[in-house]
Design a protein around this motif. Sequence first.
Motif, short mmCIF file in Angstrom:
data_model
loop_
_atom_site.label_atom_id
_atom_site.label_comp_id
_atom_site.label_asym_id
_atom_site.label_seq_id
_atom_site.Cartn_x
_atom_site.Cartn_y
_atom_site.Cartn_z
N UNK A 134 -4.46 -4.59 7.03
CA UNK A 134 -3.98 -3.74 5.95
C UNK A 134 -5.12 -3.51 4.96
N UNK A 135 -5.32 -2.26 4.56
CA UNK A 135 -6.38 -1.95 3.61
C UNK A 135 -6.01 -0.71 2.82
N UNK A 136 -6.03 -0.82 1.49
CA UNK A 136 -5.80 0.30 0.59
C UNK A 136 -4.45 0.98 0.85
N UNK A 137 -3.43 0.15 1.12
CA UNK A 137 -2.08 0.65 1.26
C UNK A 137 -1.71 1.15 2.64
N UNK A 138 -2.66 1.16 3.58
CA UNK A 138 -2.38 1.60 4.94
C UNK A 138 -2.68 0.46 5.91
N UNK A 139 -2.16 0.61 7.13
CA UNK A 139 -2.44 -0.36 8.19
C UNK A 139 -3.32 0.31 9.24
N UNK A 140 -4.41 -0.37 9.61
CA UNK A 140 -5.34 0.16 10.61
C UNK A 140 -5.27 -0.72 11.85
N UNK A 141 -5.30 -0.10 13.02
CA UNK A 141 -5.04 -0.87 14.24
C UNK A 141 -5.85 -0.35 15.42
N UNK A 142 -6.02 -1.26 16.38
CA UNK A 142 -6.63 -0.95 17.69
C UNK A 142 -7.87 -0.08 17.56
N UNK A 143 -8.84 -0.58 16.77
CA UNK A 143 -10.01 0.24 16.49
C UNK A 143 -11.07 0.16 17.58
N UNK A 144 -11.77 1.28 17.73
CA UNK A 144 -13.01 1.34 18.49
C UNK A 144 -14.05 1.98 17.59
N UNK A 145 -15.28 2.11 18.09
CA UNK A 145 -16.30 2.77 17.28
C UNK A 145 -16.01 4.26 17.13
N UNK A 146 -15.28 4.82 18.05
CA UNK A 146 -15.04 6.27 18.05
C UNK A 146 -13.75 6.67 17.36
N UNK A 147 -12.76 5.79 17.26
CA UNK A 147 -11.49 6.15 16.65
C UNK A 147 -10.74 4.90 16.21
N UNK A 148 -9.72 5.11 15.40
CA UNK A 148 -8.92 4.00 14.89
C UNK A 148 -7.50 4.48 14.65
N UNK A 149 -6.52 3.64 14.94
CA UNK A 149 -5.13 3.97 14.68
C UNK A 149 -4.76 3.73 13.23
N UNK A 150 -3.81 4.49 12.72
CA UNK A 150 -3.38 4.37 11.32
C UNK A 150 -1.85 4.32 11.29
N UNK A 151 -1.31 3.40 10.51
CA UNK A 151 0.13 3.29 10.31
C UNK A 151 0.43 3.42 8.82
N UNK A 152 1.28 4.39 8.48
CA UNK A 152 1.72 4.60 7.11
C UNK A 152 3.25 4.61 7.07
N UNK A 153 3.81 4.43 5.87
CA UNK A 153 5.26 4.45 5.70
C UNK A 153 5.63 5.51 4.67
N UNK A 154 6.51 6.48 5.10
CA UNK A 154 6.83 7.57 4.18
C UNK A 154 8.25 8.15 4.36
N UNK A 156 9.72 6.06 6.54
CA UNK A 156 9.74 5.49 7.88
C UNK A 156 8.31 5.35 8.39
N UNK A 157 8.08 4.49 9.40
CA UNK A 157 6.73 4.32 9.93
C UNK A 157 6.22 5.58 10.63
N UNK A 158 4.96 5.93 10.33
CA UNK A 158 4.32 7.09 10.93
C UNK A 158 2.96 6.64 11.49
N UNK A 159 2.80 6.81 12.81
CA UNK A 159 1.55 6.44 13.46
C UNK A 159 0.68 7.68 13.66
N UNK A 160 -0.61 7.53 13.46
CA UNK A 160 -1.57 8.59 13.71
C UNK A 160 -2.89 7.94 14.13
N UNK A 161 -3.87 8.76 14.43
CA UNK A 161 -5.18 8.24 14.78
C UNK A 161 -6.24 9.03 14.04
#
Length: 245
Positions: A134-154, A156-161
């Motif tokens: 968790x960082x700055x109010x968001x959740x970051x997940x399953x990262x690579x050097x090229x991309x990273x997943x993002x989880x926000x709540x608005x 309900x949970x919303x996943x993006x990359x």
Amino acid sequence: MDPLPVPCLALYEGADTPKPAVFNIFEEVEFDFGIDSLKNNKKLWNPQDSDDKIQLPHLPQDLPRECTCLLSGKPTIPGCIVLLVEPIATVIWYCRLGEDDEWMRHEYDIGTQPLLPPLDGKDHEKVPICSIAACRGKFYLNSRLSDIGVLEFSPAPVFSSLELAGEFEDLYRAKAFLVESDDELYMVIMVYHSFKCDNTDYETRVYKMDFSEQRWNRVDDLAGRAFLLAPCKVEDGIVFLVQRK
């Protein structure tokens, strides 16, 4: 009661142990601390003030002990989210402090991956959350050097990359950990030099997220920080990173 010296580890020796053993990770010694049983207690507890506690809703079912627990921010922030991530099933549980009287269950779908070997006629499975911070109010997940997943709540949970900038190196035998420290997001990568992927022959690399440029930048030190990283499987060992001298 004196404040609990931090950072430290509180570990149960077994499933039926009523009281955890507490270790000072810098002095590498166990010490006796008057901590009540944490088993089956659903609360947030401030180790620096034993009277500072926040009660959490009762979970409707038993969850695996290996669940990851995170906070979206400081517990005093209105609407702070407590997030539980199951280790194998693609399921998260969450509640908002001071607002929700119960945990919400959410089954997510962030893609599929090959299932090797195939099982029960299936050759693919849903991608689980393997590393999250968790960082700055968001959740970051399953990262690579090229991309990273993002989880926000608005709400309900919303996943993006998020596609990241920079030049990327393909790392085929590596394990990544996401770490938050002082509102900064880090990624620690263990790059294995052998096909066994054990903890005897690997290189450790540390990257820091540049949010303005949306890219990982490799760093040579931790700027006075210390990271304690534990893989899902205990037998994999623990990686302890400290500031270089």
